[in-house]
Design a protein around this motif. Structure first.
Motif, PDB file in Angstrom:
ATOM      1  N   ILE A   5      40.454   4.270 -19.939  1.00  0.00           N
ATOM      2  CA  ILE A   5      39.697   5.662 -20.698  1.00  0.00           C
ATOM      3  C   ILE A   5      39.884   6.690 -20.262  1.00  0.00           C
ATOM      4  O   ILE A   5      39.535   7.826 -19.958  1.00  0.00           O
ATOM      5  CB  ILE A   5      38.146   4.551 -20.118  1.00  0.00           C
ATOM      6  CG1 ILE A   5      36.899   5.811 -21.198  1.00  0.00           C
ATOM      7  CG2 ILE A   5      37.331   4.936 -18.563  1.00  0.00           C
ATOM      8  CD1 ILE A   5      35.444   5.242 -20.871  1.00  0.00           C
ATOM      9  N   GLY A   6      39.906   6.528 -18.036  1.00  0.00           N
ATOM     10  CA  GLY A   6      40.798   7.791 -17.689  1.00  0.00           C
ATOM     11  C   GLY A   6      41.680   8.552 -18.124  1.00  0.00           C
ATOM     12  O   GLY A   6      41.779   9.233 -18.465  1.00  0.00           O
ATOM     13  N   GLU A  17      31.949  10.221 -19.398  1.00  0.00           N
ATOM     14  CA  GLU A  17      30.832   9.816 -20.187  1.00  0.00           C
ATOM     15  C   GLU A  17      30.609  10.264 -21.715  1.00  0.00           C
ATOM     16  O   GLU A  17      29.720   9.510 -21.823  1.00  0.00           O
ATOM     17  CB  GLU A  17      30.194  10.600 -19.205  1.00  0.00           C
ATOM     18  CG  GLU A  17      29.448  10.215 -17.869  1.00  0.00           C
ATOM     19  CD  GLU A  17      31.218  10.646 -17.260  1.00  0.00           C
ATOM     20  OE1 GLU A  17      31.401  11.685 -17.069  1.00  0.00           O
ATOM     21  OE2 GLU A  17      30.966  10.111 -15.587  1.00  0.00           O
ATOM     22  N   THR A  18      31.154  11.746 -21.489  1.00  0.00           N
ATOM     23  CA  THR A  18      31.414  11.483 -23.838  1.00  0.00           C
ATOM     24  C   THR A  18      32.316  10.318 -24.344  1.00  0.00           C
ATOM     25  O   THR A  18      31.716  10.609 -25.382  1.00  0.00           O
ATOM     26  CB  THR A  18      32.079  13.274 -23.263  1.00  0.00           C
ATOM     27  OG1 THR A  18      31.165  13.658 -23.134  1.00  0.00           O
ATOM     28  CG2 THR A  18      32.018  13.449 -25.341  1.00  0.00           C
ATOM     29  N   ILE A  19      33.048   9.741 -23.596  1.00  0.00           N
ATOM     30  CA  ILE A  19      33.471   8.242 -24.496  1.00  0.00           C
ATOM     31  C   ILE A  19      33.047   8.111 -24.856  1.00  0.00           C
ATOM     32  O   ILE A  19      32.721   7.104 -25.979  1.00  0.00           O
ATOM     33  CB  ILE A  19      35.192   8.769 -24.172  1.00  0.00           C
ATOM     34  CG1 ILE A  19      35.915   9.432 -23.868  1.00  0.00           C
ATOM     35  CG2 ILE A  19      35.449   7.087 -24.372  1.00  0.00           C
ATOM     36  CD1 ILE A  19      37.534   9.240 -23.248  1.00  0.00           C
ATOM     37  N   ARG A  20      32.065   7.289 -23.643  1.00  0.00           N
ATOM     38  CA  ARG A  20      31.312   5.890 -23.536  1.00  0.00           C
ATOM     39  C   ARG A  20      29.769   6.140 -24.613  1.00  0.00           C
ATOM     40  O   ARG A  20      29.747   5.389 -25.149  1.00  0.00           O
ATOM     41  CB  ARG A  20      30.757   6.145 -22.446  1.00  0.00           C
ATOM     42  CG  ARG A  20      31.308   4.784 -21.710  1.00  0.00           C
ATOM     43  CD  ARG A  20      31.147   4.834 -20.351  1.00  0.00           C
ATOM     44  NE  ARG A  20      31.646   4.632 -19.826  1.00  0.00           N
ATOM     45  CZ  ARG A  20      32.352   4.335 -18.087  1.00  0.00           C
ATOM     46  NH1 ARG A  20      31.669   4.530 -17.343  1.00  0.00           N
ATOM     47  NH2 ARG A  20      33.256   3.808 -17.150  1.00  0.00           N
ATOM     48  N   TYR A  21      29.521   8.034 -24.747  1.00  0.00           N
ATOM     49  CA  TYR A  21      28.449   8.496 -24.936  1.00  0.00           C
ATOM     50  C   TYR A  21      28.703   8.107 -26.886  1.00  0.00           C
ATOM     51  O   TYR A  21      28.492   7.317 -27.487  1.00  0.00           O
ATOM     52  CB  TYR A  21      28.280   9.417 -24.932  1.00  0.00           C
ATOM     53  CG  TYR A  21      26.806   9.947 -25.288  1.00  0.00           C
ATOM     54  CD1 TYR A  21      25.432   9.471 -26.403  1.00  0.00           C
ATOM     55  CD2 TYR A  21      27.266  11.071 -26.981  1.00  0.00           C
ATOM     56  CE1 TYR A  21      25.018   9.776 -26.410  1.00  0.00           C
ATOM     57  CE2 TYR A  21      26.421  11.313 -27.508  1.00  0.00           C
ATOM     58  CZ  TYR A  21      24.879  11.363 -27.590  1.00  0.00           C
ATOM     59  OH  TYR A  21      23.478  11.530 -28.454  1.00  0.00           O
ATOM     60  N   ARG A  33      38.974  -5.570 -24.617  1.00  0.00           N
ATOM     61  CA  ARG A  33      39.151  -4.995 -23.360  1.00  0.00           C
ATOM     62  C   ARG A  33      39.773  -6.307 -22.660  1.00  0.00           C
ATOM     63  O   ARG A  33      40.446  -6.869 -23.433  1.00  0.00           O
ATOM     64  CB  ARG A  33      37.690  -6.081 -23.620  1.00  0.00           C
ATOM     65  CG  ARG A  33      37.077  -5.275 -23.211  1.00  0.00           C
ATOM     66  CD  ARG A  33      36.096  -4.074 -22.445  1.00  0.00           C
ATOM     67  NE  ARG A  33      34.830  -3.571 -23.085  1.00  0.00           N
ATOM     68  CZ  ARG A  33      34.129  -2.835 -22.085  1.00  0.00           C
ATOM     69  NH1 ARG A  33      33.928  -2.696 -20.958  1.00  0.00           N
ATOM     70  NH2 ARG A  33      33.177  -2.256 -22.627  1.00  0.00           N
ATOM     71  N   SER A  34      40.702  -6.175 -20.939  1.00  0.00           N
ATOM     72  CA  SER A  34      41.405  -6.592 -20.984  1.00  0.00           C
ATOM     73  C   SER A  34      40.668  -6.979 -20.227  1.00  0.00           C
ATOM     74  O   SER A  34      39.438  -7.608 -20.326  1.00  0.00           O
ATOM     75  CB  SER A  34      41.829  -5.148 -19.166  1.00  0.00           C
ATOM     76  OG  SER A  34      41.253  -5.357 -18.643  1.00  0.00           O
ATOM     77  N   GLN A  35      41.356  -8.129 -19.585  1.00  0.00           N
ATOM     78  CA  GLN A  35      41.306  -9.390 -18.136  1.00  0.00           C
ATOM     79  C   GLN A  35      39.978  -8.932 -17.397  1.00  0.00           C
ATOM     80  O   GLN A  35      38.945 -10.050 -17.344  1.00  0.00           O
ATOM     81  CB  GLN A  35      42.620 -10.162 -18.552  1.00  0.00           C
ATOM     82  CG  GLN A  35      43.399 -11.454 -19.285  1.00  0.00           C
ATOM     83  CD  GLN A  35      44.266 -11.491 -18.823  1.00  0.00           C
ATOM     84  OE1 GLN A  35      44.310 -12.366 -17.246  1.00  0.00           O
ATOM     85  NE2 GLN A  35      44.662 -12.945 -19.023  1.00  0.00           N
ATOM     86  N   ARG A  39      37.949  -0.823 -20.563  1.00  0.00           N
ATOM     87  CA  ARG A  39      38.884  -0.621 -21.598  1.00  0.00           C
ATOM     88  C   ARG A  39      39.692  -0.234 -22.165  1.00  0.00           C
ATOM     89  O   ARG A  39      40.670   0.238 -21.377  1.00  0.00           O
ATOM     90  CB  ARG A  39      37.354   0.361 -22.562  1.00  0.00           C
ATOM     91  CG  ARG A  39      36.067   0.258 -22.277  1.00  0.00           C
ATOM     92  CD  ARG A  39      35.591   1.366 -22.792  1.00  0.00           C
ATOM     93  NE  ARG A  39      33.904   1.123 -22.901  1.00  0.00           N
ATOM     94  CZ  ARG A  39      33.280   1.642 -22.100  1.00  0.00           C
ATOM     95  NH1 ARG A  39      33.039   1.539 -20.144  1.00  0.00           N
ATOM     96  NH2 ARG A  39      31.841   1.149 -22.343  1.00  0.00           N
ATOM     97  N   LEU A  40      40.524  -0.568 -23.378  1.00  0.00           N
ATOM     98  CA  LEU A  40      41.860  -0.418 -23.866  1.00  0.00           C
ATOM     99  C   LEU A  40      42.365   0.286 -24.951  1.00  0.00           C
ATOM    100  O   LEU A  40      41.101  -0.522 -26.109  1.00  0.00           O
ATOM    101  CB  LEU A  40      42.131  -1.661 -23.753  1.00  0.00           C
ATOM    102  CG  LEU A  40      43.055  -1.805 -21.828  1.00  0.00           C
ATOM    103  CD1 LEU A  40      43.610  -3.831 -22.802  1.00  0.00           C
ATOM    104  CD2 LEU A  40      43.123  -1.306 -21.257  1.00  0.00           C
TER     105      LEU A  40
END
Length: 137
Positions: A5-6, A17-21, A33-35, A39-40
């Motif tokens: 995500i970063g 925060e915008t991406i999660r929103y 999702r990774s192990q 978030r991937l």
């Protein structure tokens, strides 16, 4: 290629925060999702997020963006509704511009109520703001 995500935020200029929103609003699809439960994101996420961000710079609402994404996801469909949406958005912008011009005029009139420095109790601007009868709609 999968990115966290970063990295998605860095590459698109969006905040985490915008991406999660946008994920919560279902504008962006749920990432893998990774192990370690990170978030991937894929290239498709980058393209979709850039599309959303561009729409938002044009002051489109999330509902308008959602509608546009429905057409973007179905490229074979007729885009007449997209034209209607944009025409409606243009009209809304025009109305806001007219309202802003009226607001500017009201502020200019208000500004003229105090030509020089004075004690706050005799400030024409403050007194006019306190007087509801001077408000013009």
């Amino acid at each position: 290629m999968l990115i966290k995500i970063g990295e998605l935020a860095t590459r698109t200029g969006a905040t985490v925060e915008t991406i999660r929103y946008y994920e919560k609003e279902k504008l962006l699809p749920e990432p893998a999702r990774s192990q370690g439960n990170y978030r991937l994101y894929r290239e498709a996420h980058i393209e979709r997020l850039q599309f959303i961000l561009h729409c938002r710079t044009l002051d489109m609402t999330l509902d308008e963006v959602r509608t546009l994404l429905q057409y973007w996801d179905k490229p074979e469909e007729n885009c007449d509704e997209v034209n209607v949406l944009l025409d409606e958005h243009i009209e809304a912008v025009k109305i806001r511009m007219e309202e802003s011009a009226q607001l500017k005029q009201h502020l200019l009139v208000l500004r003229q109520k105090c030509a020089s420095a004075a004690p706050a109790k005799s400030c024409g601007i403050l007194n006019a703001l306190a007087d509801n009868s001077c408000h013009h709609s």
